[in-house]
Design a protein around this motif. Structure first.
Motif, PDB file in Angstrom:
ATOM      1  N   LEU A 240       3.313  21.503  24.838  1.00 26.81           N
ATOM      2  CA  LEU A 240       2.227  20.547  25.023  1.00 26.81           C
ATOM      3  C   LEU A 240       1.423  20.385  23.733  1.00 26.81           C
ATOM      4  CD1 LEU A 240       0.706  18.691  26.928  1.00 26.81           C
ATOM      5  CD2 LEU A 240      -0.666  20.655  27.629  1.00 26.81           C
ATOM      6  N   PHE A 241       1.127  21.493  23.081  1.00 33.60           N
ATOM      7  CA  PHE A 241       0.367  21.451  21.832  1.00 33.60           C
ATOM      8  C   PHE A 241       1.140  20.669  20.767  1.00 33.60           C
ATOM      9  CE2 PHE A 241      -1.177  23.316  17.808  1.00 33.60           C
ATOM     10  CZ  PHE A 241      -2.538  23.070  17.966  1.00 33.60           C
TER      11      PHE A 241
ATOM     12  N   PHE B 201       1.594  15.985  17.308  1.00 29.99           N
ATOM     13  CA  PHE B 201       2.429  14.987  16.649  1.00 29.99           C
ATOM     14  C   PHE B 201       2.218  13.578  17.180  1.00 29.99           C
ATOM     15  CE2 PHE B 201       4.433  18.731  15.043  1.00 29.99           C
ATOM     16  CZ  PHE B 201       4.836  18.350  13.776  1.00 29.99           C
ATOM     17  N   SER B 202       1.549  13.406  18.295  1.00 30.84           N
ATOM     18  CA  SER B 202       1.299  12.064  18.806  1.00 30.84           C
ATOM     19  C   SER B 202      -0.070  11.524  18.408  1.00 30.84           C
ATOM     20  CB  SER B 202       1.446  12.037  20.325  1.00 30.84           C
ATOM     21  OG  SER B 202       0.475  12.846  20.937  1.00 30.84           O
TER      22      SER B 202
ATOM     23  N   GLY C 220       6.523  13.241  20.580  1.00 29.92           N
ATOM     24  CA  GLY C 220       5.168  13.006  20.071  1.00 29.92           C
ATOM     25  C   GLY C 220       5.157  12.004  18.925  1.00 29.92           C
ATOM     26  N   ALA C 221       6.149  12.097  18.047  1.00 33.81           N
ATOM     27  CA  ALA C 221       6.241  11.142  16.940  1.00 33.81           C
ATOM     28  C   ALA C 221       6.512   9.731  17.450  1.00 33.81           C
ATOM     29  CB  ALA C 221       7.320  11.580  15.958  1.00 33.81           C
TER      30      ALA C 221
ATOM     31  N   PHE D 297      -3.491   5.702   7.050  1.00 35.49           N
ATOM     32  CA  PHE D 297      -2.886   5.216   8.286  1.00 35.49           C
ATOM     33  C   PHE D 297      -1.428   4.831   8.060  1.00 35.49           C
ATOM     34  CE2 PHE D 297      -2.022   1.539  11.152  1.00 35.49           C
ATOM     35  CZ  PHE D 297      -2.018   2.233  12.349  1.00 35.49           C
ATOM     36  N   ALA D 298      -1.159   4.123   6.981  1.00 40.41           N
ATOM     37  CA  ALA D 298       0.223   3.717   6.680  1.00 40.41           C
ATOM     38  C   ALA D 298       1.113   4.939   6.439  1.00 40.41           C
ATOM     39  CB  ALA D 298       0.235   2.794   5.462  1.00 40.41           C
ATOM     40  N   ASP D 299       0.588   5.917   5.709  1.00 43.72           N
ATOM     41  CA  ASP D 299       1.364   7.141   5.458  1.00 43.72           C
ATOM     42  C   ASP D 299       1.709   7.858   6.754  1.00 43.72           C
ATOM     43  OD1 ASP D 299       1.384   6.788   2.728  1.00 43.72           O
ATOM     44  OD2 ASP D 299      -0.244   8.213   2.334  1.00 43.72           O
ATOM     45  N   VAL D 300       0.710   8.038   7.592  1.00 43.61           N
ATOM     46  CA  VAL D 300       0.913   8.779   8.839  1.00 43.61           C
ATOM     47  C   VAL D 300       1.839   8.004   9.779  1.00 43.61           C
ATOM     48  CG1 VAL D 300      -0.270   9.662  10.886  1.00 43.61           C
ATOM     49  CG2 VAL D 300      -1.242  10.060   8.636  1.00 43.61           C
ATOM     50  N   ALA D 301       1.667   6.686   9.847  1.00 45.39           N
ATOM     51  CA  ALA D 301       2.536   5.879  10.707  1.00 45.39           C
ATOM     52  C   ALA D 301       3.984   5.932  10.213  1.00 45.39           C
ATOM     53  CB  ALA D 301       2.034   4.439  10.757  1.00 45.39           C
TER      54      ALA D 301
END
Length: 171
Positions: free
Chosen positions: A9-10, A15-16, A115-116, A148-152
């Protein structure tokens, strides 16, 4: 709930979250890492005997010490001490790794890929709403378009890696 279920769950949550809630992910991760420190220091769990983890932890400790020595040598001040705070994540690594690896690695990998996928779709929805309906560039939960772009993109690449690996065959 047992450790295995909590770890899955963690992992799913960690990751989400990044594209959607930004830095709140860091707060959740550090909270989990502090719980892991408590578990190890209270004797309920022990540090992982994994040799690779110990070497990585040692290298992280050397990195932290090099930063602290550099800070102390270069006219330390209380105003600049806050720059040492990100180093705490490196110090928490051996504890969180020790608890995280209690779970079956394949189960954690499933949670990571799922999660990704949630993060990727969440980032897409967030970007569309911000750009189309609010009229601003997509910044997501980070409040910064580049972050945001990097993480997405990292979330998307993680999904791609999961799809191309054997994990996708069993989902």
């Amino acid at each position: 709930m047992n450790y295995r279920a909590v770890n899955r769950l963690f992992t799913l949550v960690i990751f989400s979250m990044p594209p959607i809630v930004g830095s709140a992910t860091s707060v959740v991760w550090h909270g989990g890492a502090l719980w892991c420190v408590f578990e190890v220091l209270s004797g309920r769990r022990r540090l992982s005997p994994d040799t690779a983890m110990r070497w990585v932890a040692l290298l992280m400790l050397v990195y932290v010490l090099a930063n602290v020595v550099s800070f102390l040598v270069n006219e330390p001040s209380l105003e600049m001490a806050y720059k040492l705070l990100p180093l705490v994540a490196f110090l928490l690594f051996p504890f969180s790794y020790s608890i995280w690896t209690i779970s079956d690695r394949e189960e954690v990998a499933y949670a990571l890929v799922f999660g990704a996928a949630i993060a990727s779709f969440g980032a897409l929805v967030f970007a569309l709403v911000q750009y189309k309906y609010i009229g601003m560039r997509a910044e997501g939960g980070a409040g910064n378009a580049l972050v945001f772009a990097d993480v997405a993109c990292l979330a998307g690449l993680t999904c791609l890696a999961g799809a191309l690996s054997s994990i996708a065959n069993t989902l």
